[in-house]
Design a protein around this motif. Structure first.
Motif, PDB file in Angstrom:
ATOM      1  N   TYR A  76      10.341 -27.323  18.453  1.00  0.00           N
ATOM      2  CA  TYR A  76       9.990 -26.144  19.475  1.00  0.00           C
ATOM      3  C   TYR A  76       9.348 -24.878  19.275  1.00  0.00           C
ATOM      4  N   THR A  77       8.722 -24.571  19.702  1.00  0.00           N
ATOM      5  CA  THR A  77       7.889 -23.295  19.622  1.00  0.00           C
ATOM      6  C   THR A  77       8.040 -21.974  20.590  1.00  0.00           C
ATOM      7  N   VAL A  78       7.681 -21.022  19.598  1.00  0.00           N
ATOM      8  CA  VAL A  78       7.848 -20.364  20.424  1.00  0.00           C
ATOM      9  C   VAL A  78       6.602 -18.925  20.327  1.00  0.00           C
ATOM     10  N   ASN A  79       5.957 -18.939  21.392  1.00  0.00           N
ATOM     11  CA  ASN A  79       4.346 -18.082  21.406  1.00  0.00           C
ATOM     12  C   ASN A  79       3.456 -19.187  20.762  1.00  0.00           C
ATOM     13  N   GLY A  80       3.446 -20.608  20.946  1.00  0.00           N
ATOM     14  CA  GLY A  80       2.816 -21.749  20.316  1.00  0.00           C
ATOM     15  C   GLY A  80       2.819 -22.471  19.196  1.00  0.00           C
ATOM     16  N   ILE A  81       3.678 -21.404  18.219  1.00  0.00           N
ATOM     17  CA  ILE A  81       3.624 -21.114  17.346  1.00  0.00           C
ATOM     18  C   ILE A  81       5.230 -22.994  16.661  1.00  0.00           C
ATOM     19  N   PRO A  82       4.915 -23.893  15.931  1.00  0.00           N
ATOM     20  CA  PRO A  82       5.571 -24.809  16.235  1.00  0.00           C
ATOM     21  C   PRO A  82       6.609 -24.560  15.080  1.00  0.00           C
ATOM     22  N   TYR A  83       7.935 -25.267  15.800  1.00  0.00           N
ATOM     23  CA  TYR A  83       9.307 -24.880  14.723  1.00  0.00           C
ATOM     24  C   TYR A  83      10.436 -26.142  14.479  1.00  0.00           C
ATOM     25  N   ILE A  84      10.778 -26.625  14.310  1.00  0.00           N
ATOM     26  CA  ILE A  84      11.761 -27.384  13.455  1.00  0.00           C
ATOM     27  C   ILE A  84      13.142 -27.567  13.248  1.00  0.00           C
ATOM     28  N   MET A  85      13.854 -27.640  14.153  1.00  0.00           N
ATOM     29  CA  MET A  85      15.548 -27.089  13.185  1.00  0.00           C
ATOM     30  C   MET A  85      16.740 -28.212  13.736  1.00  0.00           C
ATOM     31  N   SER A  86      17.511 -28.513  12.091  1.00  0.00           N
ATOM     32  CA  SER A  86      17.802 -29.336  12.621  1.00  0.00           C
ATOM     33  C   SER A  86      19.256 -29.724  12.430  1.00  0.00           C
ATOM     34  N   PHE A  87      20.330 -30.838  13.474  1.00  0.00           N
ATOM     35  CA  PHE A  87      20.907 -31.140  13.739  1.00  0.00           C
ATOM     36  C   PHE A  87      21.605 -31.678  13.555  1.00  0.00           C
ATOM     37  N   THR A  88      23.349 -31.970  12.704  1.00  0.00           N
ATOM     38  CA  THR A  88      23.271 -32.887  12.324  1.00  0.00           C
ATOM     39  C   THR A  88      24.714 -32.826  12.927  1.00  0.00           C
ATOM     40  N   SER A  89      25.326 -32.279  13.910  1.00  0.00           N
ATOM     41  CA  SER A  89      26.303 -32.457  14.549  1.00  0.00           C
ATOM     42  C   SER A  89      25.507 -31.478  16.058  1.00  0.00           C
ATOM     43  N   ASP A  90      26.777 -31.704  17.783  1.00  0.00           N
ATOM     44  CA  ASP A  90      26.061 -31.387  18.564  1.00  0.00           C
ATOM     45  C   ASP A  90      26.818 -29.919  18.511  1.00  0.00           C
ATOM     46  N   GLY A  91      26.348 -29.206  19.232  1.00  0.00           N
ATOM     47  CA  GLY A  91      26.263 -27.481  19.237  1.00  0.00           C
ATOM     48  C   GLY A  91      25.715 -26.894  19.659  1.00  0.00           C
ATOM     49  N   ALA A  92      25.231 -25.761  18.832  1.00  0.00           N
ATOM     50  CA  ALA A  92      24.357 -24.622  18.563  1.00  0.00           C
ATOM     51  C   ALA A  92      24.567 -23.995  18.054  1.00  0.00           C
ATOM     52  N   LYS A  93      22.640 -23.934  17.860  1.00  0.00           N
ATOM     53  CA  LYS A  93      22.342 -23.095  16.309  1.00  0.00           C
ATOM     54  C   LYS A  93      21.550 -22.423  16.765  1.00  0.00           C
ATOM     55  N   SER A  94      21.014 -21.320  16.294  1.00  0.00           N
ATOM     56  CA  SER A  94      19.845 -20.448  16.047  1.00  0.00           C
ATOM     57  C   SER A  94      18.879 -20.092  14.993  1.00  0.00           C
ATOM     58  N   ASN A  95      18.072 -19.710  15.637  1.00  0.00           N
ATOM     59  CA  ASN A  95      16.631 -18.887  14.232  1.00  0.00           C
ATOM     60  C   ASN A  95      16.682 -17.621  14.650  1.00  0.00           C
ATOM     61  N   PRO A  96      16.456 -16.625  13.647  1.00  0.00           N
ATOM     62  CA  PRO A  96      15.546 -15.305  14.442  1.00  0.00           C
ATOM     63  C   PRO A  96      14.664 -15.395  14.145  1.00  0.00           C
ATOM     64  N   ILE A  97      14.089 -14.845  14.924  1.00  0.00           N
ATOM     65  CA  ILE A  97      12.522 -14.700  15.460  1.00  0.00           C
ATOM     66  C   ILE A  97      12.049 -12.936  15.519  1.00  0.00           C
ATOM     67  N   GLN A  98      10.282 -12.883  15.287  1.00  0.00           N
ATOM     68  CA  GLN A  98       9.943 -11.915  15.311  1.00  0.00           C
ATOM     69  C   GLN A  98       9.059 -12.097  17.167  1.00  0.00           C
ATOM     70  N   LEU A  99       9.861 -10.670  18.046  1.00  0.00           N
ATOM     71  CA  LEU A  99       9.396 -10.950  19.015  1.00  0.00           C
ATOM     72  C   LEU A  99       7.863 -10.514  19.253  1.00  0.00           C
ATOM     73  N   ILE A 100       6.898 -10.488  20.766  1.00  0.00           N
ATOM     74  CA  ILE A 100       5.608  -9.534  20.162  1.00  0.00           C
ATOM     75  C   ILE A 100       5.134  -9.278  21.216  1.00  0.00           C
ATOM     76  N   SER A 101       4.830  -7.954  21.438  1.00  0.00           N
ATOM     77  CA  SER A 101       4.005  -7.382  22.607  1.00  0.00           C
ATOM     78  C   SER A 101       4.115  -8.029  23.712  1.00  0.00           C
ATOM     79  N   GLY A 102       4.891  -8.002  25.194  1.00  0.00           N
ATOM     80  CA  GLY A 102       3.505  -9.338  25.832  1.00  0.00           C
ATOM     81  C   GLY A 102       4.664  -9.691  26.306  1.00  0.00           C
ATOM     82  N   GLN A 103       4.522 -11.023  27.115  1.00  0.00           N
ATOM     83  CA  GLN A 103       5.541 -12.087  27.704  1.00  0.00           C
ATOM     84  C   GLN A 103       5.786 -12.876  25.700  1.00  0.00           C
ATOM     85  N   ASN A 104       6.900 -13.384  25.857  1.00  0.00           N
ATOM     86  CA  ASN A 104       7.610 -14.220  24.444  1.00  0.00           C
ATOM     87  C   ASN A 104       7.815 -15.820  25.787  1.00  0.00           C
ATOM     88  N   LYS A 105       6.866 -16.375  24.823  1.00  0.00           N
ATOM     89  CA  LYS A 105       8.007 -18.022  25.577  1.00  0.00           C
ATOM     90  C   LYS A 105       8.512 -19.143  24.338  1.00  0.00           C
TER      91      LYS A 105
END
Length: 129
Positions: A76-105
């Protein structure tokens, strides 16, 4: 007699080793991506985004098929920066991020899943007395 016993034993061992089962795996697929508070609680519609509060990206997944879970990496990407999250089961996982000023995607690569949040830092203001 011993030779016949050995031949039968060797044939039996070869027969057992050729009957291995193909393992089946559950396929983990993403179902959504969202901006959340760092504790995983949802951001409410119109909620004020505070500069001193920590936020995260939350990815939810489902599993399809039968068998055992196979580790899956979701890009996945946050503001164009690529990241990878590994899953060993179904469900939900989160990753802390730093928001930038303006639109965040945030978006899951190769899917139509995306999330947007607008963060206004209120920099560059002047107090008038």
């Amino acid at each position: 007699m011993k030779r016949t016993s050995y031949c039968i034993l060797i044939t039996f061992i070869i027969f057992l080793s050729s009957c291995s089962k193909d393992e089946q795996f559950k396929t983990i697929t993403p179902t959504s991506i969202a901006f959340v508070h760092v504790d995983g609680s949802a951001l409410l519609q119109g909620e004020c985004i505070k500069p001193n509060t920590n936020y995260a990206v939350l990815i939810k997944t489902n599993a399809e098929g039968s068998g055992i879970f196979k580790s899956t990496k979701i890009e996945y990407t946050v503001n164009g920066i690529p990241y990878i999250m590994s899953f060993t089961s179904d469900g939900a996982k989160s990753n802390p991020i730093q928001l930038i000023s303006g639109q965040n995607k945030a978006e899951i690569v190769g899917t139509s899943y995306s999330a947007y949040i607008y963060f206004n830092t209120h920099d560059n203001f002047e107090v008038v007395e």
